[in-house]
Design a protein around this motif. Structure first.
Motif, PDB file in Angstrom:
ATOM      1  N   LEU A  82       0.829  -1.207   0.000  1.00 37.87           N
ATOM      2  CA  LEU A  82       0.000   0.000   0.000  1.00 37.87           C
ATOM      3  C   LEU A  82       0.862   1.255   0.000  1.00 37.87           C
ATOM      4  N   ALA A  83       2.001   1.192   0.670  1.00 37.05           N
ATOM      5  CA  ALA A  83       2.911   2.339   0.720  1.00 37.05           C
ATOM      6  C   ALA A  83       3.461   2.668  -0.663  1.00 37.05           C
ATOM      7  N   ASN A  84       3.553   1.647  -1.541  1.00 36.89           N
ATOM      8  CA  ASN A  84       4.083   1.836  -2.886  1.00 36.89           C
ATOM      9  C   ASN A  84       3.023   2.238  -3.910  1.00 36.89           C
ATOM     10  N   SER A  85       1.800   2.435  -3.460  1.00 37.13           N
ATOM     11  CA  SER A  85       0.738   2.827  -4.375  1.00 37.13           C
ATOM     12  C   SER A  85       0.536   4.335  -4.318  1.00 37.13           C
ATOM     13  N   LYS A  86      -0.019   4.879  -5.397  1.00 39.05           N
ATOM     14  CA  LYS A  86      -0.300   6.312  -5.441  1.00 39.05           C
ATOM     15  C   LYS A  86      -1.757   6.540  -5.081  1.00 39.05           C
ATOM     16  N   ALA A  87      -2.005   6.857  -3.837  1.00 40.72           N
ATOM     17  CA  ALA A  87      -3.364   7.126  -3.360  1.00 40.72           C
ATOM     18  C   ALA A  87      -3.341   8.318  -2.421  1.00 40.72           C
ATOM     19  N   LYS A  88      -4.375   9.131  -2.490  1.00 43.92           N
ATOM     20  CA  LYS A  88      -4.435  10.320  -1.638  1.00 43.92           C
ATOM     21  C   LYS A  88      -4.642   9.947  -0.172  1.00 43.92           C
ATOM     22  N   SER A  89      -5.422   8.906   0.060  1.00 41.26           N
ATOM     23  CA  SER A  89      -5.695   8.460   1.426  1.00 41.26           C
ATOM     24  C   SER A  89      -5.520   6.951   1.509  1.00 41.26           C
ATOM     25  N   LYS A  90      -4.637   6.503   2.406  1.00 38.60           N
ATOM     26  CA  LYS A  90      -4.317   5.081   2.545  1.00 38.60           C
ATOM     27  C   LYS A  90      -4.784   4.583   3.908  1.00 38.60           C
ATOM     28  N   CYS A  91      -5.608   3.529   3.881  1.00 34.83           N
ATOM     29  CA  CYS A  91      -6.232   3.042   5.114  1.00 34.83           C
ATOM     30  C   CYS A  91      -5.980   1.552   5.308  1.00 34.83           C
ATOM     31  N   CYS A  92      -5.694   1.169   6.540  1.00 34.61           N
ATOM     32  CA  CYS A  92      -5.465  -0.238   6.896  1.00 34.61           C
ATOM     33  C   CYS A  92      -6.461  -0.661   7.967  1.00 34.61           C
ATOM     34  N   ILE A  93      -7.173  -1.770   7.719  1.00 31.85           N
ATOM     35  CA  ILE A  93      -8.059  -2.345   8.734  1.00 31.85           C
ATOM     36  C   ILE A  93      -7.273  -3.399   9.496  1.00 31.85           C
ATOM     37  N   ILE A  94      -7.232  -3.272  10.808  1.00 34.77           N
ATOM     38  CA  ILE A  94      -6.403  -4.164  11.633  1.00 34.77           C
ATOM     39  C   ILE A  94      -7.274  -5.022  12.550  1.00 34.77           C
ATOM     40  N   HIS A  95      -7.125  -6.343  12.422  1.00 33.92           N
ATOM     41  CA  HIS A  95      -7.885  -7.292  13.234  1.00 33.92           C
ATOM     42  C   HIS A  95      -7.081  -7.726  14.458  1.00 33.92           C
ATOM     43  N   ASP A  96      -5.824  -8.081  14.252  1.00 36.07           N
ATOM     44  CA  ASP A  96      -4.964  -8.505  15.354  1.00 36.07           C
ATOM     45  C   ASP A  96      -3.522  -8.538  14.864  1.00 36.07           C
ATOM     46  N   LEU A  97      -2.621  -8.955  15.747  1.00 41.11           N
ATOM     47  CA  LEU A  97      -1.204  -9.038  15.399  1.00 41.11           C
ATOM     48  C   LEU A  97      -0.721 -10.490  15.425  1.00 41.11           C
ATOM     49  N   ARG A  98      -1.595 -11.402  15.029  1.00 43.20           N
ATOM     50  CA  ARG A  98      -1.257 -12.826  15.090  1.00 43.20           C
ATOM     51  C   ARG A  98       0.018 -13.147  14.315  1.00 43.20           C
ATOM     52  N   SER A  99       0.208 -12.494  13.173  1.00 43.95           N
ATOM     53  CA  SER A  99       1.377 -12.794  12.339  1.00 43.95           C
ATOM     54  C   SER A  99       2.683 -12.337  12.963  1.00 43.95           C
ATOM     55  N   LEU A 100       2.609 -11.613  14.064  1.00 45.28           N
ATOM     56  CA  LEU A 100       3.822 -11.199  14.770  1.00 45.28           C
ATOM     57  C   LEU A 100       4.017 -11.977  16.064  1.00 45.28           C
ATOM     58  N   LYS A 101       3.095 -12.912  16.359  1.00 40.23           N
ATOM     59  CA  LYS A 101       3.170 -13.582  17.649  1.00 40.23           C
ATOM     60  C   LYS A 101       3.191 -15.098  17.561  1.00 40.23           C
ATOM     61  N   HIS A 102       2.257 -15.688  16.849  1.00 36.91           N
ATOM     62  CA  HIS A 102       2.080 -17.131  16.892  1.00 36.91           C
ATOM     63  C   HIS A 102       2.668 -17.839  15.669  1.00 36.91           C
ATOM     64  N   ILE A 103       3.857 -17.423  15.257  1.00 44.07           N
ATOM     65  CA  ILE A 103       4.503 -18.028  14.086  1.00 44.07           C
ATOM     66  C   ILE A 103       5.987 -18.237  14.365  1.00 44.07           C
ATOM     67  N   GLY A 104       6.666 -18.881  13.412  1.00 45.50           N
ATOM     68  CA  GLY A 104       8.086 -19.157  13.558  1.00 45.50           C
ATOM     69  C   GLY A 104       8.948 -17.916  13.401  1.00 45.50           C
ATOM     70  N   LEU A 105      10.221 -18.052  13.732  1.00 46.12           N
ATOM     71  CA  LEU A 105      11.146 -16.921  13.752  1.00 46.12           C
ATOM     72  C   LEU A 105      11.331 -16.287  12.374  1.00 46.12           C
ATOM     73  N   LEU A 106      11.450 -17.101  11.322  1.00 47.31           N
ATOM     74  CA  LEU A 106      11.669 -16.564   9.976  1.00 47.31           C
ATOM     75  C   LEU A 106      10.486 -15.717   9.523  1.00 47.31           C
ATOM     76  N   LYS A 107       9.281 -16.278   9.643  1.00 48.79           N
ATOM     77  CA  LYS A 107       8.082 -15.537   9.255  1.00 48.79           C
ATOM     78  C   LYS A 107       7.920 -14.280  10.101  1.00 48.79           C
ATOM     79  N   LYS A 108       8.177 -14.424  11.392  1.00 47.75           N
ATOM     80  CA  LYS A 108       8.011 -13.285  12.299  1.00 47.75           C
ATOM     81  C   LYS A 108       8.951 -12.150  11.914  1.00 47.75           C
ATOM     82  N   THR A 109      10.180 -12.473  11.544  1.00 45.06           N
ATOM     83  CA  THR A 109      11.164 -11.455  11.149  1.00 45.06           C
ATOM     84  C   THR A 109      10.725 -10.737   9.880  1.00 45.06           C
TER      85      THR A 109
END
Length: 203
Positions: A82-109
């Motif tokens: 999204l940061a690489n797109s040309k848009a006047k307003s950029k919005c992110c819907i956030i559900h949780d941070l599962r991908s930063l917690k319940h995964i292996g070290l490589l994916k987490k990094t």
């Protein structure tokens, strides 16, 4: 003649998840919602892949040179794209941070690096107060963009079936069959209730 000059909002929606998954379904419903509006022109992009490396590379190197009024992603995992797109307003819907917690070290990094780009977006929309507090705690040393908590609605078509079933079941658990969805914990609780029935909705 007035209608012919009516402004058309150009909208970009970026997804990276299977359509049957909760996040993929969310993205497609967002596309469907805007597509029904006459003043919206929607472009839907899917960067998903079964391979974590291919998916990450698609997100990192994705660029969209078109001009958009609004751009949406349904998870901070897609923030780099999204940061690489040309848009006047950029919005992110956030559900949780599962991908930063319940995964292996490589994916987490990998995802930790990509998630950081969500801090450079214009707006963050959290689906619950818990999701906001979790994100704020994780990035407490950073300036968080303009944020808002908007709880998801419940489709009315489910009201009647649930009312018919409520006499048969005492507890309802709605989730995927995953460790972080606390299904084992629900079963442990149920042991303390004799002759109680659990309705499980999900996989």
């Amino acid at each position: 003649m007035e209608n012919s000059h009516k402004k058309v909002n150009k909208i970009l929606i970026i997804s990276g998840f299977r359509q049957i998954s909760s996040l993929g379904y969310y993205a497609h419903q967002l596309e469907k919602y805007f597509a029904q509006k006459k003043d919206c022109q929607v472009e839907f992009v899917d960067l998903g892949s079964k391979s974590i490396l291919i998916k990450a590379s698609r997100i990192i190197f994705y660029k969209n040179e078109k001009a958009f009024d609004y751009a949406f992603i349904c998870a901070p995992m897609l923030a780099r794209a999204l940061a690489n797109s040309k848009a006047k307003s950029k919005c992110c819907i956030i559900h949780d941070l599962r991908s930063l917690k319940h995964i292996g070290l490589l994916k987490k990094t990998i995802w930790r690096i990509i998630y950081r780009y969500s801090l450079n977006l214009d707006k963050l929309v959290f689906i619950s107060k818990f999701a906001y507090e979790e994100f704020a705690d994780y990035y407490q040393r950073h300036q968080i963009p303009q944020s808002k908590v908007i709880y998801g609605g419940i489709n009315e078509i489910f009201f009647e079936p649930s009312q018919k079933r409520q006499k048969k079941y005492d507890f309802i658990h709605i989730a995927r069959n995953a460790e972080n969805k606390n299904f084992k914990f629900i079963l442990q609780i149920l042991k303390h209730f004799n002759d109680r029935k659990l309705l499980r909705i999900g996989e």
